[in-house]
Design an enzyme around this catalytic site. Structure first.
Site, PDB file in Angstrom:
ATOM      1  N   TYR A 181      70.906  64.691  80.249  1.00 57.53           N
ATOM      2  CA  TYR A 181      72.354  64.942  80.598  1.00 57.53           C
ATOM      3  C   TYR A 181      73.160  63.892  80.007  1.00 57.53           C
ATOM      4  O   TYR A 181      74.285  63.393  80.191  1.00 57.53           O
ATOM      5  CB  TYR A 181      72.352  64.686  82.168  1.00 57.53           C
ATOM      6  CG  TYR A 181      71.588  66.096  82.824  1.00 57.53           C
ATOM      7  CD1 TYR A 181      70.377  65.756  83.416  1.00 57.53           C
ATOM      8  CD2 TYR A 181      72.364  67.124  82.726  1.00 57.53           C
ATOM      9  CE1 TYR A 181      69.872  66.629  83.917  1.00 57.53           C
ATOM     10  CE2 TYR A 181      71.879  68.219  83.535  1.00 57.53           C
ATOM     11  CZ  TYR A 181      70.485  68.032  84.175  1.00 57.53           C
ATOM     12  OH  TYR A 181      69.923  69.350  84.727  1.00 57.53           O
TER      13      TYR A 181
ATOM     14  N   HIS B 104      79.880  65.061  82.856  1.00 58.63           N
ATOM     15  CA  HIS B 104      79.682  64.545  84.258  1.00 58.63           C
ATOM     16  C   HIS B 104      79.168  63.612  84.345  1.00 58.63           C
ATOM     17  O   HIS B 104      79.123  62.652  85.304  1.00 58.63           O
ATOM     18  CB  HIS B 104      78.788  65.501  85.128  1.00 58.63           C
ATOM     19  CG  HIS B 104      78.978  65.896  86.429  1.00 58.63           C
ATOM     20  ND1 HIS B 104      80.289  66.045  87.055  1.00 58.63           N
ATOM     21  CD2 HIS B 104      78.192  66.284  87.578  1.00 58.63           C
ATOM     22  CE1 HIS B 104      80.299  65.959  88.188  1.00 58.63           C
ATOM     23  NE2 HIS B 104      79.049  66.022  88.788  1.00 58.63           N
TER      24      HIS B 104
END
Lengths: 247, 645
Positions: free
Chosen positions: A65, A70
């Site tokens: 990620y 985000h």
């Protein structure tokens, strides 16, 4: 901020003036015998508070990620740690932390390693352990309502449908009055799924904008930590709001 | 279509004239113009014209047919020629004369009509008239008001036939009993208890208004009319003269008149409210978006209202000077064009909807000027005159210079003498707006560096354990205050001790601040106690390894303390240590004060109240703890402290 009427002397309140039975430093204890009845509210002009700041960036752990929308919170924290020379090398309470200082003010950089929706579980025990007051918890996260690269420093606010912020609020005893640094990522284009948008990496233009924004954000964090919410922060917010509107 | 040429010479000309005889000595000057068609009547003029050319100008043709470009003679007019009625000067007809009683004035405020007994000068629009003196009037001046006295009230229709003339009338304020279908009339008021009832013939404005309204009264008044559809509208003409009458008509039946403003007039709602209060004598009690609520006064009497003449005709349109100057003040033509060229590429900060409420517009533009000297507002879809009016108002409100209205956008420049409202010594010396953010950030950094110096010298010396508990928060307030620019210079000698916060490459060994030591101590304790683990140099940069380690560690480590919402410093220390009520730690952290759990349970109980007042919490807690001591009044602890200090 010491609001202690002088009549509340030790004779009335034996338990509050007793020495701390623990070996932990007692931080928030102000003895009642000490009259500190100065002006209760701090003056509007900036003052330095040496109470430590907890600067937490929200994101998802792991290399999978890294670099996604985000995870801008994590990127901001990394940037700050590199700039201030703070090594984040300790694991406590499900998060990666590093302590250091900006100027004379101690800060605690936190990257929760629980996934985004459980960030609160990671952050709130830390805040409690290091006895950081609520007004010194700075949360850095991504904000879809701002255009890409535009940042905003707010003294308090809501969760704006961000699961990480929601979890933090919940775990801080449903308290929303902590300052935040919102980093804008823009709305998902067209009918794109919000979750897919958030877990996507930045495009090259956006990447450049975000890099620029991170530098500006660093200055804002420094101003905030050293001077609190002052005109510098107002100016920062304004400059950010209109930074793409000039030629 | 065949043209028939009538034989008689007189029918050539569409007009008839007395002296049509070709050989009459002085043909009327009116016919002089016909000479160019070389009609029979042109003869005498042609004869006259030939005279100068006989002096021997070679370029003149021998046959005089038309006025050629080489002939310079003009028909000379004698005095008797000018007697013709067609040449008579038309004097502008003066309408109901602006004599001493009533006069028209053209001033900075536009066109105002002054009446003898009127309390103020009348205008077509009190809020939207440009504040520039008109250059000219498009028509001769006249008074657009209706006649002073009419034998019957103005209805706009022909008089009714006698059968219908006698309409049954009754007094709205005192309708006959048992009458059906009477529209209600709200009684005067509201009245404070003990102030006496209504004063039906209050003399002055203050008397009509009465005492200032209390908050509860305002709340009640507004509650009743927030959602009414019975309202007046105010549009691009703002507060017009005839609206005065309408407001009084509303006030006949209701205490509060709701006025909804949309469009151009919302740019400066403060001005609108001011004029409303001044001209009507009412009071604006509430403003919400574009809606204004106007209270009539406690002792308002409809029968004693001022009667103004209505404007029944469209008044004269004045001619104003150009709004956007080609070369605005303070700029040369090249500079102005340069700015306009730049302005074409700037993205607009706002898009205005056609009939929106623009009350935040001046503030937004002022904010945008903080960042950039040129601001563009998108007005696509609006009437041209509307956005020009908005531009004119913005020119006065946000002081700025209008550059252009091209492409249905308003382009504004902030002017040379622009001062930032956010200006503090932190932002020093940035001339160009483009480098604003950079300049600000660098100057902020400078201040940070310079401000570090005084901190160390004036910091309290406290023990490590209490390093950041009892420090007064206003320790360095003076040094970091607005005068830090000057004070920083005095500390320039200590620049050598520059903190590492500004340099990215410097490795510590900075002098660890005392405050940091406390935190380090906590951290080390945590590592010892097993609730924290440190990672080696190789590990912590890699996110995956970090994640794995943290997962493993979390399985073995004790859960940390729970954050309980208590902002009070003295309780914070104890709270964070006491076992939480909702999620109790099995191991439990230290302490428990015997007396404290009583409160903590109560605390746990009212977790639900999410955003409740912090102040209530403090007083609640203290009330529980020392009910006898703490007064049950409404004073908070800090207010008490202030009183007692």
């Amino acid at each position: 901020m010491a609001l202690t009427p002088s009549f509340l002397s030790s004779s009335f309140l034996p338990y509050l003036t007793s020495a701390s039975p623990t070996n932990r430093p007692s931080n928030r204890r102000v003895s009642f015998t000490r009259v500190a009845a100065s002006v209760p509210e701090p003056t509007e002009l900036a003052k330095v508070e040496y109470t430590p700041w907890l600067i937490a960036g929200l994101g998802n752990p792991g290399t999978k990620y890294q670099g996604t929308r985000h995870n801008v919170g994590f990127e901001m924290i990394d940037f700050i740690s590199r700039a201030e020379g703070i090594a984040m090398n300790t694991i406590q309470s499900k998060s990666l932390i590093g302590i250091g200082s900006i100027g004379e003010v101690p800060i605690l950089l936190v990257k929760p390693q629980s996934y985004m929706n459980y960030s609160g579980e990671a952050i709130s025990p830390l805040a409690a352990y290091y006895q950081v007051p609520l007004r010194h918890i700075l949360l850095v996260y991504d904000e879809m309502s701002l255009p890409n690269g535009v940042m905003r420093v707010q003294p308090k606010g809501g969760h704006s449908h961000h699961n990480g912020v929601k979890s933090v609020i919940e775990h801080l005893d449903s308290n929303r009055n902590f300052p935040r640094l919102c980093i804008g990522i823009g709305n998902p284009p067209g009918m794109m799924d919000m979750r897919a948008f958030l877990l996507q990496k930045f495009s090259s233009e956006e990447r450049q904008q975000i890099d620029g924004a991170l530098e500006q954000g660093l200055e804002a964090v420094r101003t905030l930590v050293l001077r609190g919410f002052s005109r510098g922060i107002d100016r920062f917010n304004l400059v950010q709001k209109y930074k793409y509107h000039k030629v | 279509m065949a043209l028939s040429f009538p034989s008689s010479p007189s029918s050539f000309s569409p007009f008839s004239s007395p002296s049509l005889h070709p050989l009459s000595p002085s043909p009327s000057p009116f016919i002089a113009h016909l000479s160019r068609w070389n009609t029979a009547n042109a003869e005498p003029f042609n004869r006259r014209r030939r005279a100068p050319e006989q002096n021997g100008s070679p370029s003149s043709p021998s046959i005089q047919s038309r006025f050629s470009q080489y002939s310079k003679s003009q028909p000379t007019l004698t005095k008797s020629d000018l007697d013709h009625p067609a040449f008579k000067q038309v004097k502008p007809r003066s309408y109901p004369p602006p004599d001493g009683e009533e006069s028209i004035r053209v001033t900075e405020k536009g066109i105002t009509y002054k009446f003898k007994d009127a309390p103020f000068e009348f205008q077509y629009s009190y809020t939207e008239t440009p504040k520039v003196k008109p250059v000219a009037l498009r028509e001769p001046p006249f008074l657009p008001f209706g006649p002073k006295e009419t034998p019957r009230p103005w209805t706009g229709k022909a008089p009714l036939p006698p059968s219908k003339k006698k309409l049954p009338e009754f007094d709205s304020f005192n309708p006959p009993r048992g009458k059906k279908g009477v529209k209600p009339v709200q009684s005067p008021g509201p009245f404070l208890t003990g102030s006496g009832g209504p004063r039906y013939h209050a003399a002055s404005r203050e008397e009509i208004l009465g005492e200032p309204l209390t908050k509860e009264e305002i709340g009640e008044l507004i509650k009743g009319c927030l959602r009414t559809r019975r309202q007046l509208h105010m549009g691009r003409d703002g507060f017009t003269h005839n609206m005065l009458e309408n407001i009084h008509a509303h006030w006949k039946r209701r205490r509060v008149c709701k006025i909804k403003c949309i469009g151009v007039c919302t740019v400066d709602l403060d001005n609108v409210c001011h004029h409303l209060e001044e001209k009507t004598g009412g009071k604006v009690i509430h403003r919400q978006g574009g809606s204004i609520f106007l209270f009539r006064g406690r002792h308002y009497n409809y029968k004693d209202r001022p009667r103004y003449p209505l404007m029944l005709w469209r008044p004269i349109s004045p001619v104003y000077p150009r709004l956007v100057k080609r070369v605005p003040d303070g700029l040369t033509l090249e500079e102005a064009n340069e700015l306009r060229k730049r302005g074409r590429d700037i993205p607009p900060i706002l898009k205005l909807g056609k009939n929106g409420v623009y009350n935040k517009l001046p503030q937004q533009i002022r904010e945008a000027f903080e960042v950039c000297e040129l601001v563009r507002v998108n007005c696509k879809g609006m009437n041209r005159s509307d956005y020009k009016k908005i531009g004119a108002k913005l020119q006065d409100l946000v002081p700025c210079v209008l550059l252009s209205f091209a492409f249905e956008h308003i382009l504004m420049w902030r002017g040379r003498d622009w001062k930032s409202s956010l200006d503090s010594p932190e932002s020093n010396g940035h001339d160009n707006a483009e480098h604003n953010s950079d300049a600000v950030s660098t100057s902020m950094v400078d201040e940070v560096v310079n401000a570090n110096m005084p901190m160390e010298s004036s910091a309290e010396s406290t023990e490590d354990a209490k390093s950041f508990s009892e420090v007064k928060f206003d320790t360095c307030s003076d040094s970091i205050s607005a005068n830090s620019a000057e004070s920083a210079q005095s500390f320039s000698a200590e620049d050598a001790k520059e903190g590492p916060s500004t340099t990215k490459t410097e490795v510590e060994p900075k002098t660890e601040s005392k405050y940091l030591e406390g935190v380090r101590l906590l951290l080390n304790q945590a590592i010892e106690n097993g609730i924290a683990a440190s990672l080696s140099e190789a590990e912590y940069p890699d996110a995956d390894i970090v994640y794995q380690r943290s997962v493993e560690f979390a399985k073995t480590a004790r859960p940390g303390p729970t954050y309980v919402r208590n902002k009070k410093k003295e309780s914070k220390g104890s709270d964070s240590k006491k076992p939480a009520v909702r999620e109790s730690d099995e191991e439990g952290t230290q302490i428990g004060n015997a007396l404290v759990p009583a409160i903590s349970e109560k605390r746990g109980g009212d977790i639900k109240k999410g955003g409740s007042n912090r102040r209530k919490d403090k007083t609640d807690r203290l009330l529980e703890v020392m009910p006898s001591v703490f007064p049950h009044g409404s004073l908070r602890v800090d207010e008490l402290a202030k009183l007692l200090s």
